[in-house]
Design an enzyme around this catalytic site. Structure first.
Site, short mmCIF file in Angstrom:
data_model
loop_
_atom_site.label_atom_id
_atom_site.label_comp_id
_atom_site.label_asym_id
_atom_site.label_seq_id
_atom_site.Cartn_x
_atom_site.Cartn_y
_atom_site.Cartn_z
N ASN A 6 0.86 -1.19 0.00
CA ASN A 6 0.00 0.00 0.00
C ASN A 6 0.90 1.25 0.00
O ASN A 6 1.72 1.42 0.90
CB ASN A 6 -0.90 -0.03 1.25
N ASP A 8 -0.14 4.53 -0.11
CA ASP A 8 -0.85 5.77 0.23
C ASP A 8 0.06 6.82 0.87
O ASP A 8 -0.03 8.01 0.58
CB ASP A 8 -1.99 5.50 1.22
N HIS A 9 0.92 6.36 1.79
CA HIS A 9 1.64 7.36 2.58
C HIS A 9 2.88 7.91 1.89
O HIS A 9 3.49 8.86 2.37
CB HIS A 9 1.93 6.82 3.98
N ARG A 17 3.93 19.04 1.11
CA ARG A 17 4.46 20.28 0.57
C ARG A 17 3.78 20.70 -0.73
O ARG A 17 4.21 21.63 -1.38
CB ARG A 17 5.97 20.12 0.30
N HIS A 42 -5.65 3.72 -1.75
CA HIS A 42 -6.98 4.06 -1.27
C HIS A 42 -7.30 5.45 -1.82
O HIS A 42 -6.68 6.44 -1.41
CB HIS A 42 -6.97 4.07 0.27
N ARG A 44 -9.40 8.14 -1.40
CA ARG A 44 -10.39 8.61 -0.42
C ARG A 44 -11.26 9.69 -1.01
O ARG A 44 -10.84 10.44 -1.90
CB ARG A 44 -9.67 9.16 0.82
N ARG A 48 -7.03 12.76 0.46
CA ARG A 48 -5.99 13.13 1.41
C ARG A 48 -4.59 12.71 0.94
O ARG A 48 -3.61 13.36 1.21
CB ARG A 48 -6.34 12.44 2.73
N HIS A 49 -4.52 11.58 0.28
CA HIS A 49 -3.19 11.16 -0.20
C HIS A 49 -3.20 10.86 -1.69
O HIS A 49 -2.80 11.67 -2.49
CB HIS A 49 -2.61 10.01 0.65
N GLU A 69 -8.58 0.40 -2.77
CA GLU A 69 -9.42 0.47 -1.57
C GLU A 69 -10.36 1.64 -1.75
O GLU A 69 -9.94 2.73 -2.17
CB GLU A 69 -8.56 0.74 -0.33
N THR A 99 -6.63 6.84 9.89
CA THR A 99 -6.49 5.78 8.90
C THR A 99 -7.77 4.96 8.99
O THR A 99 -8.62 5.25 9.82
CB THR A 99 -5.25 4.92 9.19
N THR A 100 -7.93 3.95 8.12
CA THR A 100 -9.11 3.12 8.20
C THR A 100 -9.14 2.47 9.59
O THR A 100 -8.18 1.84 9.99
CB THR A 100 -9.07 2.02 7.11
N GLU A 150 -11.11 -9.13 3.12
CA GLU A 150 -9.81 -8.79 3.70
C GLU A 150 -10.03 -8.66 5.19
O GLU A 150 -10.85 -7.84 5.64
CB GLU A 150 -9.24 -7.47 3.13
N HIS A 190 -3.58 -4.38 7.81
CA HIS A 190 -3.66 -3.21 8.69
C HIS A 190 -2.76 -3.41 9.90
O HIS A 190 -2.96 -4.33 10.69
CB HIS A 190 -5.08 -2.88 9.16
N GLY A 191 -1.75 -2.57 9.97
CA GLY A 191 -0.84 -2.60 11.12
C GLY A 191 0.18 -3.72 11.11
O GLY A 191 0.91 -3.90 12.08
N GLY A 212 1.47 -1.37 4.31
CA GLY A 212 1.86 -0.05 3.81
C GLY A 212 2.81 0.69 4.72
O GLY A 212 4.02 0.73 4.50
#
Ligand code: PXP
Length: 239
Positions: A6, A8-9, A17, A42, A44, A48-49, A69, A99-100, A150, A190-191, A212
């Site tokens: 993932n 996203d980040h 920036r 994802h 969204r 956001r990302h 996602e 986050t989700t 998932e 997740h995590g 991710g």
């Protein structure tokens, strides 16, 4: 067990920036070269990302598998049906969450989600429901015609002690067994990170993990290649 990344980040960092770097698309293509089985983003509602430019470029360039996602809302369903990722994973979405935060409640949204699944599948997209390891949610996912679930692994990842961790692992193990009996594919995420993944991979029959944050964070210190290959090593894949 397959492994999707993932990204996203990477986009979160870029957007901090409002400039072009680091580019999540470049990150994805590098990760593919180092052996990931798929790329997850994802899109969204609040963008956001990841944004639409990222998604459409990824669709053109990703050669492994693209997993989108998404919330089951009209705007995003229409984009998904146009972009046609191989997999769409339906997640809950609240505007203020970091986050989700957990799985979607399929039982309470059965008609709405059945319709979303049908629309995505008729565009040729495989559909997965991001849910808690709960047998009733799994039954409901099968009932609405989802192809995959998932399993949300956040509770496992955040467990405070070994007893809680093993309890949650057992709950996930039973959920996987139940889903497989119903003919569903099973992903998880997740995590998950470099340490808690070691115990997690002992669970049989999970098709794919989606990771991710841990990899993106580690890549800052050791680079994309090493960060990806360390995960592949944990899941016993020769690289
Ligand atoms: N799976 C789903 C459905 C998610 O929403 C996320 C977070 O975006 C992940 C997997 C990956 O979680 P993490 O970034 O904690 O590895």
């Amino acid at each position: 067990m397959k492994f999707s990344l993932n990204i996203d980040h990477v986009a979160t960092l870029r957007n901090a920036r409002g400039e072009a770097q680091p580019d999540p698309v470049t990150f994805a293509l590098m990760a593919e070269q180092y052996g990931v089985d798929g790329i997850v983003v994802h899109l969204r509602e609040d963008r956001r990302h990841i944004n639409e430019r990222d998604l459409r470029l990824l669709r053109e360039l990703v050669t492994t598998k693209l997993d989108l996602e998404m919330a089951a809302v009209d705007e995003i369903i229409e984009i998904a049906c146009d972009v046609k990722p191989e997999l769409a994973t339906i997640v809950p979405e609240k505007r203020l969450e970091l986050t989700t935060e957990g799985g979607i409640n399929v039982i309470d949204n059965i008609d709405h989600l059945r319709n979303a699944v049908k629309r995505l599948q008729s565009a040729g997209i495989i559909v997965s429901m991001f849910i808690e390891p709960d047998l009733n949610q799994i039954d409901a996912s099968a009932e609405i015609g989802a192809d995959f679930i998932e399993i949300h692994t956040g509770v496992y990842a955040n467990s405070k002690n070994e007893e809680d961790m093993f309890d949650e692992l057992e709950r996930i193990r039973q959920a996987v067994r139940h889903a497989k009996k119903l003919g569903l594919g099973v992903n998880a995420g997740h995590g998950l990170n470099y340490s808690n993944l070691k115990e997690f991979i002992e669970i049989k029959d999970i098709d794919e993990v989606s990771i991710g944050q841990a990899i993106i964070a580690r890549s800052i210190f050791v680079g994309v290649e090493e960060a990806v290959k360390e995960i592949l090593k944990i899941i016993n894949r020769n690289v």
